[in-house]
Design a protein around this motif. Structure first.
Motif, PDB file in Angstrom:
ATOM      1  N   UNK A   1       8.581  17.620  15.110  1.00 34.43           N
ATOM      2  CA  UNK A   1       7.246  17.265  14.659  1.00 34.43           C
ATOM      3  C   UNK A   1       6.581  18.518  14.099  1.00 34.43           C
ATOM      4  N   UNK A   2       5.716  18.400  13.128  1.00 31.99           N
ATOM      5  CA  UNK A   2       5.387  17.165  12.420  1.00 31.99           C
ATOM      6  C   UNK A   2       6.363  16.859  11.281  1.00 31.99           C
ATOM      7  N   UNK A   3       6.558  15.568  11.072  1.00 29.69           N
ATOM      8  CA  UNK A   3       7.307  15.108   9.913  1.00 29.69           C
ATOM      9  C   UNK A   3       6.522  13.952   9.318  1.00 29.69           C
ATOM     10  N   UNK A   4       6.434  13.932   7.994  1.00 33.86           N
ATOM     11  CA  UNK A   4       5.618  12.921   7.341  1.00 33.86           C
ATOM     12  C   UNK A   4       6.417  12.226   6.252  1.00 33.86           C
ATOM     13  N   UNK A   5       6.363  10.903   6.283  1.00 27.31           N
ATOM     14  CA  UNK A   5       7.073  10.105   5.282  1.00 27.31           C
ATOM     15  C   UNK A   5       6.049   9.460   4.356  1.00 27.31           C
TER      16      UNK A   5
ATOM     17  N   UNK B   1       4.943  11.049  19.278  1.00 25.21           N
ATOM     18  CA  UNK B   1       6.246  10.954  19.950  1.00 25.21           C
ATOM     19  C   UNK B   1       6.345  11.938  21.113  1.00 25.21           C
ATOM     20  N   UNK B   2       7.132  11.549  22.097  1.00 23.80           N
ATOM     21  CA  UNK B   2       7.410  12.372  23.286  1.00 23.80           C
ATOM     22  C   UNK B   2       6.129  12.980  23.849  1.00 23.80           C
TER      23      UNK B   2
ATOM     24  N   UNK C   1       0.844  -1.195   0.000  1.00 27.41           N
ATOM     25  CA  UNK C   1       0.000   0.000   0.000  1.00 27.41           C
ATOM     26  C   UNK C   1       0.876   1.240   0.000  1.00 27.41           C
ATOM     27  N   UNK C   2       0.304   2.343  -0.417  1.00 30.23           N
ATOM     28  CA  UNK C   2       1.008   3.611  -0.259  1.00 30.23           C
ATOM     29  C   UNK C   2       0.786   4.037   1.187  1.00 30.23           C
ATOM     30  N   UNK C   3       1.900   4.195   1.904  1.00 24.64           N
ATOM     31  CA  UNK C   3       1.812   4.444   3.347  1.00 24.64           C
ATOM     32  C   UNK C   3       2.240   5.875   3.662  1.00 24.64           C
ATOM     33  N   UNK C   4       1.412   6.531   4.446  1.00 19.97           N
ATOM     34  CA  UNK C   4       1.757   7.868   4.904  1.00 19.97           C
ATOM     35  C   UNK C   4       2.003   7.760   6.405  1.00 19.97           C
ATOM     36  N   UNK C   5       3.265   7.927   6.776  1.00 18.77           N
ATOM     37  CA  UNK C   5       3.663   7.769   8.170  1.00 18.77           C
ATOM     38  C   UNK C   5       3.881   9.160   8.744  1.00 18.77           C
ATOM     39  N   UNK C   6       3.008   9.530   9.657  1.00 16.46           N
ATOM     40  CA  UNK C   6       3.021  10.898  10.180  1.00 16.46           C
ATOM     41  C   UNK C   6       3.483  10.909  11.633  1.00 16.46           C
ATOM     42  N   UNK C   7       4.578  11.604  11.896  1.00 12.87           N
ATOM     43  CA  UNK C   7       5.062  11.761  13.274  1.00 12.87           C
ATOM     44  C   UNK C   7       4.496  13.063  13.832  1.00 12.87           C
ATOM     45  N   UNK C   8       3.869  12.965  14.983  1.00 14.19           N
ATOM     46  CA  UNK C   8       3.226  14.148  15.546  1.00 14.19           C
ATOM     47  C   UNK C   8       3.300  14.104  17.079  1.00 14.19           C
TER      48      UNK C   8
END
Lengths: 177, 156
Positions: free
Chosen positions: A138-142, A101-102, A60-67
């Motif tokens: 944050x935020x960073x999105x892959x 995160x954190x 799948x196309x994955x959107x990994x969002x760090x927040x």
């Protein structure tokens, strides 16, 4: 003597060039060495207790969002964007995954409830996943393609435009296994 | 007094298991080595501090990761490579001395040397001018100096 007259303005040229380059580059834009490389595997569990792994979303196309819930305003701006696009794309082989995160669990749960987020969200309590992905804020999105490669790293709030353009491009690529 | 002793005993008894637990890590990791690795890494949220010096949560998590990797048997260089692979060379507080980065290390010395050379040339030019300037009026022939002496005497 004539040489000296030329040498001094000439010496200024590389200095000016260096300054021109330096002032254009933002020290906050740090190029990620991970773009183009396979996304690091992770195994977390969601706030609901379900397992959340990279393997589980292969193909799948994955959107990994760090927040984080304390990340105001950027994370607050992008939360509705992510939710809206997750709903719009989820039937087309796209999955949005949030990594908190954190953060404190209660604060994260409140954030999820406030924005009515329905995509899977897990807490990275030890920071191992964030460091594996080279997250520095944050935020960073892959954006991960169907082959599991990181294709785009977006720093700052994701907009509808960024989300759609990137995901449409990755969906248009052949190669669903 | 006995109350105090009882309290102290309670504290010791309660603290003992946690002390034992913390001392019982899988493989003892030398904290100096953890520090040695952490001090070379940039704290990602504060940018101007090392992971060893930063009080941020991210840095403490990174120290824990360093400790864990060392405990798993990785060498300090391997731990550093792990971070560089994730964050790029940006994570290193001192750029490695090779390739384009050499410029950063060498340019200051080149600039200092060039400055010293320029200063030396200028100083030599100034002193030469100063030295040659007063020598020309010294070459006054005897007749002229005699005349000057006479005129000066007449003045006084």
């Amino acid at each position: 003597m004539k040489l000296w007259r030329w040498l001094i303005p000439l010496a200024a040229v590389p200095v000016l060039a260096l300054l021109a380059y330096g002032f254009r580059v933002s020290p906050r834009d740090i190029p990620s060495p991970l773009v183009g490389r396979p996304a690091p595997a992770f195994a977390l569990s969601t706030l609901d207790g379900a397992p959340m792994t990279l393997e589980g979303h292969r193909g799948k196309v994955l959107i990994l969002n760090f927040w984080a819930s304390w990340c105001y305003p950027a994370c607050y701006e992008e939360a509705p964007v992510l939710e809206r696009n997750w709903r719009g794309y989820r039937d087309r082989g796209v999955v949005v995954v949030g990594v908190d995160i954190q953060d404190k669990r209660e604060a994260a749960e409140k954030f999820v409830a406030d924005f009515g987020l329905t995509f899977p969200i897990a807490q990275d309590l030890k920071g191992t996943v964030s460091v594996d992905y080279g997250v520095y804020g944050v935020p960073e999105t892959f954006f991960v393609d169907r082959q599991g490669r990181i294709r785009v790293k977006h720093v700052g709030a994701v907009t509808d435009d960024v989300f759609r353009k990137t995901v449409d491009r990755l969906l248009a690529e052949a190669g669903a296994p | 007094m006995s109350c105090l002793i009882a309290l102290l005993a309670a504290v010791i008894v309660l603290a003992a298991p946690t002390l034992r637990a913390s001392g019982q890590t899988a493989k003892p990791v030398n904290e100096d080595v953890v520090h040695e690795v952490a001090v070379q890494l940039r704290c990602v949220v504060c940018q101007n501090l090392s992971v060893a010096d930063s009080p941020s949560e991210m840095a403490s998590q990174m120290r824990a990761i360093i400790r864990e990797r060392l405990a798993a048997g990785e060498s300090p260089a391997e731990v550093q490579r792990y971070f560089v692979e994730r964050y790029g060379e940006w994570i290193l507080l001192a750029p490695p001395r090779r390739g384009f980065n050499l410029l950063v290390w060498l340019l200051p010395f080149v600039a200092v040397l060039a400055g010293l050379a320029a200063a030396a040339m200028l100083i030599r030019r100034w002193t030469r001018r100063a030295r040659t300037a007063p020598t020309s009026p010294v070459t006054v022939d005897a007749a002229m100096s005699e005349r000057i002496r006479r005129e000066l005497e007449r003045e006084s």
